[in-house]
Design a protein around this motif. Sequence first.
Motif, PDB file in Angstrom:
ATOM      1  N   THR A   1     -49.340   3.822 -66.520  1.00 21.18           N
ATOM      2  CA  THR A   1     -49.562   5.228 -66.818  1.00 21.18           C
ATOM      3  C   THR A   1     -48.257   5.998 -66.685  1.00 21.18           C
ATOM      4  OG1 THR A   1     -51.837   5.126 -65.996  1.00 21.18           O
ATOM      5  CG2 THR A   1     -50.859   7.310 -66.252  1.00 21.18           C
ATOM      6  N   VAL A   2     -47.916   6.725 -67.724  1.00 20.83           N
ATOM      7  CA  VAL A   2     -46.737   7.588 -67.682  1.00 20.83           C
ATOM      8  C   VAL A   2     -47.224   9.026 -67.706  1.00 20.83           C
ATOM      9  CG1 VAL A   2     -46.441   7.455 -70.199  1.00 20.83           C
ATOM     10  CG2 VAL A   2     -44.522   8.152 -68.765  1.00 20.83           C
ATOM     11  N   THR A   3     -46.647   9.862 -66.868  1.00 21.56           N
ATOM     12  CA  THR A   3     -47.099  11.236 -66.755  1.00 21.56           C
ATOM     13  C   THR A   3     -45.980  12.223 -67.092  1.00 21.56           C
ATOM     14  OG1 THR A   3     -46.542  11.337 -64.415  1.00 21.56           O
ATOM     15  CG2 THR A   3     -48.752  10.619 -64.968  1.00 21.56           C
ATOM     16  N   LEU A   4     -46.391  13.409 -67.438  1.00 22.00           N
ATOM     17  CA  LEU A   4     -45.463  14.503 -67.680  1.00 22.00           C
ATOM     18  C   LEU A   4     -45.974  15.708 -66.899  1.00 22.00           C
ATOM     19  CD1 LEU A   4     -42.906  15.392 -69.260  1.00 22.00           C
ATOM     20  CD2 LEU A   4     -44.475  16.372 -70.954  1.00 22.00           C
ATOM     21  N   GLN A   5     -45.298  16.017 -65.821  1.00 25.59           N
ATOM     22  CA  GLN A   5     -45.637  17.198 -65.035  1.00 25.59           C
ATOM     23  C   GLN A   5     -44.887  18.381 -65.634  1.00 25.59           C
ATOM     24  OE1 GLN A   5     -47.763  17.650 -62.302  1.00 25.59           O
ATOM     25  NE2 GLN A   5     -47.306  19.807 -62.699  1.00 25.59           N
ATOM     26  N   MET A   6     -45.644  19.400 -66.009  1.00 24.29           N
ATOM     27  CA  MET A   6     -45.050  20.559 -66.675  1.00 24.29           C
ATOM     28  C   MET A   6     -45.278  21.792 -65.808  1.00 24.29           C
ATOM     29  SD  MET A   6     -46.195  19.824 -70.616  1.00 24.29           S
ATOM     30  CE  MET A   6     -47.923  20.152 -70.290  1.00 24.29           C
ATOM     31  N   ASN A   7     -44.209  22.393 -65.358  1.00 24.22           N
ATOM     32  CA  ASN A   7     -44.275  23.598 -64.523  1.00 24.22           C
ATOM     33  C   ASN A   7     -43.616  24.763 -65.244  1.00 24.22           C
ATOM     34  OD1 ASN A   7     -45.437  22.031 -62.445  1.00 24.22           O
ATOM     35  ND2 ASN A   7     -43.414  21.499 -61.646  1.00 24.22           N
ATOM     36  N   SER A   8     -43.892  25.953 -64.752  1.00 25.21           N
ATOM     37  CA  SER A   8     -43.299  27.180 -65.315  1.00 25.21           C
ATOM     38  C   SER A   8     -43.439  27.206 -66.829  1.00 25.21           C
ATOM     39  CB  SER A   8     -41.825  27.271 -64.908  1.00 25.21           C
ATOM     40  OG  SER A   8     -41.685  27.250 -63.510  1.00 25.21           O
ATOM     41  N   LEU A   9     -44.631  26.960 -67.295  1.00 24.37           N
ATOM     42  CA  LEU A   9     -44.863  26.860 -68.733  1.00 24.37           C
ATOM     43  C   LEU A   9     -44.637  28.179 -69.436  1.00 24.37           C
ATOM     44  CD1 LEU A   9     -47.893  24.479 -68.592  1.00 24.37           C
ATOM     45  CD2 LEU A   9     -45.838  24.074 -69.943  1.00 24.37           C
ATOM     46  N   LYS A  10     -44.138  28.074 -70.653  1.00 32.03           N
ATOM     47  CA  LYS A  10     -43.845  29.231 -71.484  1.00 32.03           C
ATOM     48  C   LYS A  10     -44.657  29.141 -72.770  1.00 32.03           C
ATOM     49  CE  LYS A  10     -39.041  29.039 -69.893  1.00 32.03           C
ATOM     50  NZ  LYS A  10     -37.610  28.943 -70.324  1.00 32.03           N
ATOM     51  N   SER A  11     -44.796  30.252 -73.445  1.00 33.65           N
ATOM     52  CA  SER A  11     -45.573  30.246 -74.684  1.00 33.65           C
ATOM     53  C   SER A  11     -44.957  29.301 -75.713  1.00 33.65           C
ATOM     54  CB  SER A  11     -45.662  31.655 -75.256  1.00 33.65           C
ATOM     55  OG  SER A  11     -44.371  32.200 -75.459  1.00 33.65           O
ATOM     56  N   GLU A  12     -43.646  29.155 -75.673  1.00 34.45           N
ATOM     57  CA  GLU A  12     -42.976  28.262 -76.626  1.00 34.45           C
ATOM     58  C   GLU A  12     -43.200  26.783 -76.325  1.00 34.45           C
ATOM     59  OE1 GLU A  12     -41.587  30.796 -74.911  1.00 34.45           O
ATOM     60  OE2 GLU A  12     -39.509  30.325 -74.343  1.00 34.45           O
ATOM     61  N   ASP A  13     -43.860  26.486 -75.218  1.00 30.47           N
ATOM     62  CA  ASP A  13     -44.220  25.099 -74.923  1.00 30.47           C
ATOM     63  C   ASP A  13     -45.532  24.704 -75.611  1.00 30.47           C
ATOM     64  OD1 ASP A  13     -43.105  25.676 -71.571  1.00 30.47           O
ATOM     65  OD2 ASP A  13     -42.037  24.581 -73.148  1.00 30.47           O
ATOM     66  N   THR A  14     -46.186  25.652 -76.248  1.00 31.53           N
ATOM     67  CA  THR A  14     -47.423  25.363 -76.955  1.00 31.53           C
ATOM     68  C   THR A  14     -47.176  24.358 -78.074  1.00 31.53           C
ATOM     69  OG1 THR A  14     -48.422  27.503 -76.478  1.00 31.53           O
ATOM     70  CG2 THR A  14     -49.224  26.344 -78.425  1.00 31.53           C
ATOM     71  N   ALA A  15     -47.916  23.253 -78.033  1.00 29.27           N
ATOM     72  CA  ALA A  15     -47.717  22.178 -79.006  1.00 29.27           C
ATOM     73  C   ALA A  15     -48.721  21.071 -78.738  1.00 29.27           C
ATOM     74  CB  ALA A  15     -46.299  21.618 -78.907  1.00 29.27           C
ATOM     75  N   VAL A  16     -48.790  20.137 -79.668  1.00 26.50           N
ATOM     76  CA  VAL A  16     -49.476  18.880 -79.410  1.00 26.50           C
ATOM     77  C   VAL A  16     -48.447  17.935 -78.808  1.00 26.50           C
ATOM     78  CG1 VAL A  16     -50.713  16.931 -80.398  1.00 26.50           C
ATOM     79  CG2 VAL A  16     -51.105  19.244 -81.283  1.00 26.50           C
ATOM     80  N   TYR A  17     -48.778  17.357 -77.680  1.00 29.35           N
ATOM     81  CA  TYR A  17     -47.862  16.467 -76.967  1.00 29.35           C
ATOM     82  C   TYR A  17     -48.279  15.016 -77.182  1.00 29.35           C
ATOM     83  CZ  TYR A  17     -45.594  20.343 -74.625  1.00 29.35           C
ATOM     84  OH  TYR A  17     -44.856  21.478 -74.367  1.00 29.35           O
ATOM     85  N   TYR A  18     -47.290  14.193 -77.488  1.00 29.89           N
ATOM     86  CA  TYR A  18     -47.514  12.780 -77.766  1.00 29.89           C
ATOM     87  C   TYR A  18     -46.702  11.916 -76.809  1.00 29.89           C
ATOM     88  CZ  TYR A  18     -49.131  14.503 -82.330  1.00 29.89           C
ATOM     89  OH  TYR A  18     -49.780  15.156 -83.339  1.00 29.89           O
ATOM     90  N   CYS A  19     -47.327  10.870 -76.295  1.00 32.45           N
ATOM     91  CA  CYS A  19     -46.557   9.870 -75.564  1.00 32.45           C
ATOM     92  C   CYS A  19     -46.179   8.748 -76.527  1.00 32.45           C
ATOM     93  CB  CYS A  19     -47.339   9.324 -74.383  1.00 32.45           C
ATOM     94  SG  CYS A  19     -48.950   8.608 -74.772  1.00 32.45           S
ATOM     95  N   ALA A  20     -45.086   8.092 -76.229  1.00 29.65           N
ATOM     96  CA  ALA A  20     -44.579   7.056 -77.115  1.00 29.65           C
ATOM     97  C   ALA A  20     -43.877   5.976 -76.312  1.00 29.65           C
ATOM     98  CB  ALA A  20     -43.624   7.669 -78.134  1.00 29.65           C
ATOM     99  N   ALA A  21     -43.881   4.776 -76.864  1.00 33.26           N
ATOM    100  CA  ALA A  21     -43.231   3.644 -76.206  1.00 33.26           C
ATOM    101  C   ALA A  21     -42.332   2.904 -77.185  1.00 33.26           C
ATOM    102  CB  ALA A  21     -44.282   2.698 -75.631  1.00 33.26           C
ATOM    103  N   ASP A  22     -41.199   2.496 -76.672  1.00 39.22           N
ATOM    104  CA  ASP A  22     -40.209   1.757 -77.447  1.00 39.22           C
ATOM    105  C   ASP A  22     -40.063   0.367 -76.843  1.00 39.22           C
ATOM    106  OD1 ASP A  22     -36.574   1.971 -77.648  1.00 39.22           O
ATOM    107  OD2 ASP A  22     -37.993   0.780 -78.814  1.00 39.22           O
ATOM    108  N   THR A  23     -40.483  -0.641 -77.576  1.00 46.38           N
ATOM    109  CA  THR A  23     -40.447  -2.003 -77.024  1.00 46.38           C
ATOM    110  C   THR A  23     -39.015  -2.498 -76.811  1.00 46.38           C
ATOM    111  OG1 THR A  23     -40.615  -2.928 -79.244  1.00 46.38           O
ATOM    112  CG2 THR A  23     -42.671  -2.601 -78.039  1.00 46.38           C
ATOM    113  N   TRP A  24     -38.050  -1.848 -77.438  1.00 44.82           N
ATOM    114  CA  TRP A  24     -36.652  -2.252 -77.275  1.00 44.82           C
ATOM    115  C   TRP A  24     -35.972  -1.521 -76.112  1.00 44.82           C
ATOM    116  CZ3 TRP A  24     -34.494  -6.265 -79.815  1.00 44.82           C
ATOM    117  CH2 TRP A  24     -35.182  -6.753 -80.929  1.00 44.82           C
ATOM    118  N   ASN A  25     -36.696  -0.564 -75.493  1.00 44.24           N
ATOM    119  CA  ASN A  25     -36.190   0.081 -74.281  1.00 44.24           C
ATOM    120  C   ASN A  25     -34.814   0.711 -74.502  1.00 44.24           C
ATOM    121  OD1 ASN A  25     -36.389   0.815 -71.511  1.00 44.24           O
ATOM    122  ND2 ASN A  25     -35.184  -0.971 -70.914  1.00 44.24           N
ATOM    123  N   ARG A  26     -34.659   1.434 -75.619  1.00 48.84           N
ATOM    124  CA  ARG A  26     -33.341   1.966 -75.966  1.00 48.84           C
ATOM    125  C   ARG A  26     -33.012   3.290 -75.287  1.00 48.84           C
ATOM    126  NH1 ARG A  26     -34.429   0.647 -82.263  1.00 48.84           N
ATOM    127  NH2 ARG A  26     -36.538   1.070 -81.504  1.00 48.84           N
ATOM    128  N   GLY A  27     -33.985   3.950 -74.692  1.00 43.52           N
ATOM    129  CA  GLY A  27     -33.698   5.250 -74.096  1.00 43.52           C
ATOM    130  C   GLY A  27     -33.383   6.291 -75.147  1.00 43.52           C
TER     131      GLY A  27
END
Length: 123
Positions: free
Chosen positions: A77-103
Amino acid sequence: VQLQASGGGLVQAGGSLKLSCAASGRALDGYGLAWFRQAPGKEREFVAGIRSPYVNTYYADSVKGRFTISIDNARDTVTLQMNSLKSEDTAVYYCAADTWNRGSVYRYEYLLWGQGTLVTVSS
């Protein structure tokens, strides 16, 4: 492996939300992981990333100091803790994985995607 994102919702500006992305089929160990977001009428953009061995993290400038990406000890499980949210943070959020681990911060380098979870920040 399949990814399932959750945790989105409606929050007031200044508030917090925690998004989760659960893996099924196998653990995420060894993968590069990231969160992206897509606001209405805009391109999908990088938000936060973490790569194996999951010590260092990296963020878009717009969220640095407010968001934190992490992975649990079971590496499923990977999490994203979001604090001090702003109206411009409004969006659909997607998690993603890269099997090549490229960063990477580029969405085309991530082949595994969750279905997205909507975050709405009211001002």
